[in-house]
Design an enzyme around this catalytic site. Structure first.
Site, PDB file in Angstrom:
ATOM      1  CG  ASP A  86     -28.235  -2.278  -1.728  1.00  0.00           C
ATOM      2  OD1 ASP A  86     -27.943  -2.532  -2.915  1.00  0.00           O
ATOM      3  OD2 ASP A  86     -28.813  -3.096  -0.976  1.00  0.00           O
ATOM      4  CG  HIS A  91     -12.965  -7.724  -1.877  1.00  0.00           C
ATOM      5  ND1 HIS A  91     -12.737  -7.378  -3.191  1.00  0.00           N
ATOM      6  CD2 HIS A  91     -11.935  -7.169  -1.160  1.00  0.00           C
ATOM      7  CE1 HIS A  91     -11.592  -6.687  -3.269  1.00  0.00           C
ATOM      8  NE2 HIS A  91     -11.105  -6.541  -2.047  1.00  0.00           N
ATOM      9  CE1 TYR A 105      -3.909  -2.182   0.145  1.00  0.00           C
ATOM     10  CE2 TYR A 105      -2.739  -3.311   1.915  1.00  0.00           C
ATOM     11  CZ  TYR A 105      -3.768  -3.263   0.995  1.00  0.00           C
ATOM     12  OH  TYR A 105      -4.668  -4.304   0.912  1.00  0.00           O
ATOM     13  NE  ARG A 130      -6.271  -8.911  -1.130  1.00  0.00           N
ATOM     14  CZ  ARG A 130      -6.559  -8.529   0.116  1.00  0.00           C
ATOM     15  NH1 ARG A 130      -7.431  -7.574   0.335  1.00  0.00           N
ATOM     16  NH2 ARG A 130      -5.951  -9.087   1.149  1.00  0.00           N
ATOM     17  CG  ASN A 178      -9.505   2.102  -1.154  1.00  0.00           C
ATOM     18  OD1 ASN A 178     -10.068   1.000  -1.030  1.00  0.00           O
ATOM     19  ND2 ASN A 178      -8.190   2.224  -1.207  1.00  0.00           N
ATOM     20  CG  HIS A 187      -9.473  -1.198  -5.336  1.00  0.00           C
ATOM     21  ND1 HIS A 187     -10.067  -1.421  -4.125  1.00  0.00           N
ATOM     22  CD2 HIS A 187     -10.437  -1.323  -6.270  1.00  0.00           C
ATOM     23  CE1 HIS A 187     -11.346  -1.699  -4.317  1.00  0.00           C
ATOM     24  NE2 HIS A 187     -11.602  -1.623  -5.616  1.00  0.00           N
ATOM     25  CB  ILE A 188      -3.691   1.711  -2.800  1.00  0.00           C
ATOM     26  CG1 ILE A 188      -4.366   2.955  -2.212  1.00  0.00           C
ATOM     27  CG2 ILE A 188      -2.169   1.827  -2.796  1.00  0.00           C
ATOM     28  CD1 ILE A 188      -4.151   3.129  -0.729  1.00  0.00           C
ATOM     29  CB  SER A 189      -2.927  -3.138  -4.082  1.00  0.00           C
ATOM     30  OG  SER A 189      -4.220  -3.626  -3.747  1.00  0.00           O
TER      31      SER A 189
HETATM   32  C1  DHK Z   1      -7.547  -1.929   0.156  1.00  0.00           C
HETATM   33  C2  DHK Z   1      -7.916  -2.922   1.031  1.00  0.00           C
HETATM   34  O1  DHK Z   1      -7.993  -2.669   2.323  1.00  0.00           O
HETATM   35  C3  DHK Z   1      -8.160  -4.301   0.566  1.00  0.00           C
HETATM   36  O2  DHK Z   1      -9.096  -4.972   1.382  1.00  0.00           O
HETATM   37  C4  DHK Z   1      -8.570  -4.361  -0.870  1.00  0.00           C
HETATM   38  C5  DHK Z   1      -7.587  -2.122  -1.305  1.00  0.00           C
HETATM   39  C6  DHK Z   1      -7.608  -3.564  -1.738  1.00  0.00           C
HETATM   40  C7  DHK Z   1      -6.551  -1.261  -2.005  1.00  0.00           C
HETATM   41  O3  DHK Z   1      -5.777  -1.750  -2.811  1.00  0.00           O
HETATM   42  O4  DHK Z   1      -6.538  -0.045  -1.760  1.00  0.00           O
HETATM   43  O5  DHK Z   1      -8.650  -5.695  -1.294  1.00  0.00           O
END
Ligand code: DHK
Length: 147
Positions: free
Chosen positions: A91, A84, A27, A115, A78, A104-106
């Site tokens: 909703d 997931h 992250y 994911r 985010n 999503h950062i990743s």
């Molecule tokens: C951040 C989270 O906390 C994960 O649960 C997700 C996401 C990915 C991110 O990449 O910012 O799966």
């Protein structure tokens, strides 16, 4: 209906308050404050404001999304792990009737299989993954320039 030049709401879900110390190899090292500051600077280039909210609680996020109706003109979210799992968050996101970008950062598609599915993507206008915190800036830029 919302003022189209109203603030852009930047929402972060569970565990994103730990940015900077949480799995930096996944992250990065920027903090949540850095993310919010980046969003503010990006929005300011378009003469726009940002409001920001983070919670580890699904209910608190839903309450904040409901309150966005008529108050904010767009949402960057985010949802963290709720991406997931949460039908309720999905909703809620349609209630304000504003454009939404899921960030999503990743790169969630390059990680565990669980994911790869998002309950949020079908109600989002755009989805960004794997750009690190630049994904937030890209989302704000897109939303600020499309109004
Ligand atoms: C951040 C989270 O906390 C994960 O649960 C997700 C996401 C990915 C991110 O990449 O910012 O799966």
């Amino acid at each position: 209906m919302p003022d189209m030049a109203g603030p852009i709401l930047v929402l972060n879900g569970p565990n994103l308050n730990m940015l900077g110390t949480r799995q930096p190899q996944v992250y990065g090292t920027a903090t949540l404050d850095d993310v919010v500051e980046l969003c503010r600077r990006t929005a300011a280039r378009f003469g726009r404001d940002v409001t920001a909210f983070q919670s580890n609680s699904e209910g608190a996020l839903i309450d904040r999304i409901q309150a966005a109706r008529g108050a904010e003109s767009a949402i960057v979210i985010n949802p963290g792990g709720l991406t997931h799992t949460s039908v309720a968050l999905r909703d809620a996101l349609v209630i304000p009737e504003v454009p939404i970008v899921e960030v999503h950062i990743s790169n969630v598609h390059a990680r565990e299989d669980f994911r790869r599915h998002s309950y949020i993507s079908p109600v989002a206008d755009a989805v960004i993954a794997g750009m690190g915190i630049h994904g937030y800036a890209a989302a704000v830029e897109y939303l600020a320039s499309r109004d």
